[in-house]
Design an enzyme around this catalytic site. Structure first.
Site: not given
Length: 816
Positions: A307-309
């Site tokens: 996932a992106d952060c």
């Protein structure tokens, strides 16, 4: 990326920058040694006896053994980017988040994957990607990736890294000129973006340029991001975390998805990052169709998905897509995501298991993907310095070879946009004095753009020009790039006695960056006023240099006779100042071409949230990118001047009629056929060569980007007006001629998506074009295999469509 990386994150009060990173900072300090972390130490009799340490076993088997030994708590602990050690098994901590967009980087001291606090304190900073793309040179892209991968492994071997997984490249389509992160991408064209992805990924991961050499071993791991249709950060209060992108399946099929398919299938990237935004209501990281069905199922992806952060947390906290935190955890794990940049999975996976929303099997699947990558990196094979990439030392970081490559990349990307009366190149023997004006003229920060590490030997434009002309005076002209308070009067006084004037203007990261999109396309503040006044006061027409990632409406400068030359230099990296000076004084012949359309200021009337690529004339919507945009342009995609004139010819095509024939296809006459219907075998057989002759008619040698386009006789019906089908870059001496061979695949290059998202090929005339030359290719569908083959051999004329209709009508009359 990345939510954590942006200063705006604090304002939005998103949850992750807390104890997680404080503890990881402490852990890093405690582990700072010259020894890279690894598992399966041959001197440890306990750990080396585990099956997961036996390199003779297949990775699948080793990973299965490792995962089977973990407790549930240990398993959950590994689902986040800062994975803690599992001491009882001799497994050190691992940091999944590292950056290497255009050089090994660190991000605001948040990600501790890479550190520059030891013997290595800098890394080669190549031009920002948008400028590198302007070279249209896939082999250059490969070599840059290769150099970055070598430096990354060298830093790891020196004990200054906790991870070898780099969240790069950014291969989102540069759809809107206002996007603050367009600078990170290879531009607006899906073919260019896909080829960039393949070349860069092969280079950084340690593969050959042609691919296929890599096998299981990884030099470092690359990650295609942001999957998918992510190209808005924060525009007029609409941010990437809550944005629900309404995207047609037609646009997904032939614009947004092809670069990711190439990155996975041809580049063999070992990582994919799912984006923050939703697509038609569904968060990317919770989309089973996207992650599992498409990436893994259709494209054969076998790496890990991150996932992106904080992307998992916002599914519940901001988007309201999940009813409770455990639902968000279940959604992403069931969709096929493997790791969370953040702490959400760490905090809520156990309760999701207890509530029976997530099964341990789904956790094991994620762990299998994660540990497979760590094993492919050689981190479970004993000391990495004794493994295949273990001989890469710190002397290969900032090596002269890499610094030369950074200079070459800047030279070959920089684009000459205007050169009235051949003002450039200047003569360094006839130029006695130089005035350099502008807030970007002496800024090392502006040179490197975003996602950059500390550069080795940065050279600003001012320093580069001073190396040619000692009598060089400098004035910033504005106190900042924002130019809210200009110093025009002082600058005007300074240019009065100068032989030549160079203005170095444009944008910087205060104007365009992650989490910050532009609202205007003109130069900020009083820059235009400063440029015009200085140009008016100068003794001769001035040279305007623009440092910026995104396009700027500089129509005023195009039309100003006091501005003789305009150069776009993107963010040219640490050697950018030297490259600029070499071009201005004629030691390099510019050959870069724009990888994106430059739109006028009037384009800001179009909402940035409108994701449609195709125009809608009835509502006045002009479409986007050179393939579909129907509106005025400041500069076109592919535009770029040189100090030489080049001429082209398309050599006679041996096969100017393409017969796409398959007995399984309906024998009725149709105007188009789907690529999937024709099948892989027919698509392979239908490929044909196209040879283009290129001649340098100038007096200087030059590196020249050659772009081959195709258009249909009657585009319409959602088809592109024109599209790039081949490109390469070639070195030609003055007067030299060469030939470039392209392989055209009708299934890939002559197709476009219909409204159902199917790639289809239209029957009829298609025109190949390069410069002012065109060559016609006719596509025909033959119902008789043998007849089609015979026709192809004899060069027979295709049966006119009117006769086909007559034949059908005759049959109907007989039947009824």
């Amino acid at each position: 990326m990345h939510h954590l990386a942006s200063h705006e994150m604090k304002l939005q009060k998103l949850p992750l920058l807390t104890l997680c990173h404080i503890s990881s900072l402490l852990l890093v300090s405690a582990q700072s040694t010259d020894q890279p972390p690894f598992s399966c130490d041959s001197s440890d009799p306990l750990t080396k006896s585990y099956p997961f340490c036996k390199t003779t076993l297949p990775i699948n088997q080793r990973v299965q053994d490792l995962v089977s030994r973990l407790t549930l708590d240990e398993k959950i602990s590994q689902l986040v980017n800062s994975a803690p050690p599992i001491s009882r098994l001799g497994i050190p901590g691992y940091e999944w988040w590292s950056e290497a967009l255009h050089g090994v980087a660190f991000v605001a001291n948040i990600s501790q994957g890479i550190r520059f606090n030891g013997t290595i304190q800098s890394a080669t900073s190549f031009p920002q990607v948008i400028l590198t793309a302007a070279s249209f040179d896939p082999y250059l892209w490969y070599r840059i990736g290769q150099a970055i991968g070598i430096e990354a492994r060298g830093i790891y071997n020196a004990g200054q890294a906790r991870g070898m997984t780099f969240w790069t490249p950014n291969i989102n389509i540069y759809r809107d000129p206002r996007w603050g992160r367009g600078q990170e991408t290879p531009g607006e064209d899906p073919l260019v973006t896909g080829k960039y992805a393949v070349s860069f990924v092969r280079g950084i991961q340690g593969d050959s340029f042609e691919g296929g050499k890599l096998g299981e071993n990884l030099q470092v791991s690359a990650c295609c991001k942001h999957f998918t249709a992510y190209d808005l950060d924060n525009w007029k209060g609409i941010n990437r975390f809550v944005f629900d992108a309404n995207v047609t399946i037609q646009d997904l099929a032939d614009t947004y998805q092809p670069p990711f398919q190439s990155c996975i299938q041809k580049g063999k990237a070992s990582g994919v990052m799912c984006a923050y935004n939703r697509i038609n209501g569904v968060p990317n990281c919770a989309d089973y169709n996207l992650l599992s069905k498409t990436a893994r199922g259709q494209w054969g992806f076998d790496g890990y998905i991150t996932a992106d952060c904080d992307a998992v947390s916002i599914i519940y906290d901001e988007q309201g897509y999940a009813k409770e935190p455990e639902d968000a955890v279940a959604d992403v794990l069931k969709a096929g995501m493997d790791i969370d940049c953040g702490e959400y999975l760490k905090n809520y996976t156990e309760s999701a298991v207890k509530k029976k929303k997530v099964s341990v099997t789904e956790i094991d699947r994620a762990l299998h993907n994660l540990f497979s990558i760590r094993m492919r990196l050689g981190l479970f094979n004993g000391n990495p310095t004794k493994q295949p990439f273990g001989n890469i030392g710190s002397d290969q970081v900032c090596s002269q070879e890499h610094l030369n490559l950074a200079l070459e990349a800047a030279r070959n990307g920089i684009v000459l946009l205007k050169n009235t009366d051949r003002l450039l190149p200047l003569s360094n023997t006839k130029t006695n004095s130089l005035a350099v004006i502008g807030p970007n003229a002496n800024s090392t920060e502006t040179l490197v753009g975003n996602y950059a590490g500390p550069p080795c030997e940065p050279i600003t434009p001012l320093q580069g020009l001073q190396s040619y002309i000692k009598n060089t005076n400098y004035h910033p002209g504005c106190s900042t790039v924002n130019c809210s308070s200009d110093l025009t009067d002082q600058a005007v006084k300074m240019v009065a006695g100068a032989d030549q004037v160079v203005l170095v203007m444009g944008l910087d990261q205060t104007q365009e960056r992650e989490a910050h999109d532009r609202v205007d396309l003109v130069l900020p503040g009083n820059q235009q006023k400063l440029i015009s006044n200085v140009a008016r006061a100068a003794n001769k027409p001035v040279i305007l240099v623009l440092l910026c990632g995104g396009p700027v409406d500089i129509t005023f400068a195009k039309n100003d006779q006091n501005i003789g030359s305009i150069i776009w230099a993107g963010y040219p990296g640490e050697a950018g100042g030297q490259a600029l000076a070499e071009i201005i004084f004629g030691d390099h012949n510019p050959g870069g071409r724009l990888p994106m359309t430059w739109y006028p200021q009037s384009f800001i009337k179009i909402p940035m949230t409108d994701m449609r690529m195709r125009p809608e004339p009835s509502s006045g919507y002009p479409g986007r990118t050179y393939r579909f945009y129907q509106g005025p342009k400041v500069f076109e995609f592919g535009y770029g001047l040189s100090y030489s004139n080049y001429s082209y010819e398309i050599l006679p095509v041996t096969q100017n009629k393409v017969y796409l024939n398959n007995q399984s296809i309906d024998k009725m006459a149709v105007a188009y056929k789907s690529v999937s219907e024709m099948g892989t075998e027919l698509c392979e057989k239908s490929k044909f060569p196209v040879t283009v002759g290129v001649q340098n008619n100038g007096e200087m040698s030059g590196k020249h980007a050659v772009l081959l386009f195709v258009r249909q006789a009657k585009p319409g019906n959602g088809r592109p007006m024109t599209q790039l089908v081949g490109f390469n870059s070639i070195d030609l001496k003055a007067g030299e001629r060469a030939e470039i061979k392209f392989e055209l695949s009708p299934c890939e290059h002559l197709s476009s998506a219909n409204e159902d998202g199917l790639m289809v090929i239209d029957e009829g005339s298609h025109f190949l074009s390069i410069g002012d030359k065109e060559s016609e290719i006719t596509v025909a569908f033959s119902s008789d295999t043998s007849g089609g083959a015979a026709s192809r051999q004899e060069g027979a004329i295709v049966l006119p469509r009117i006769l086909k209709l007559f034949y059908i009508c005759s049959l109907l009359c007989i039947l009824f």
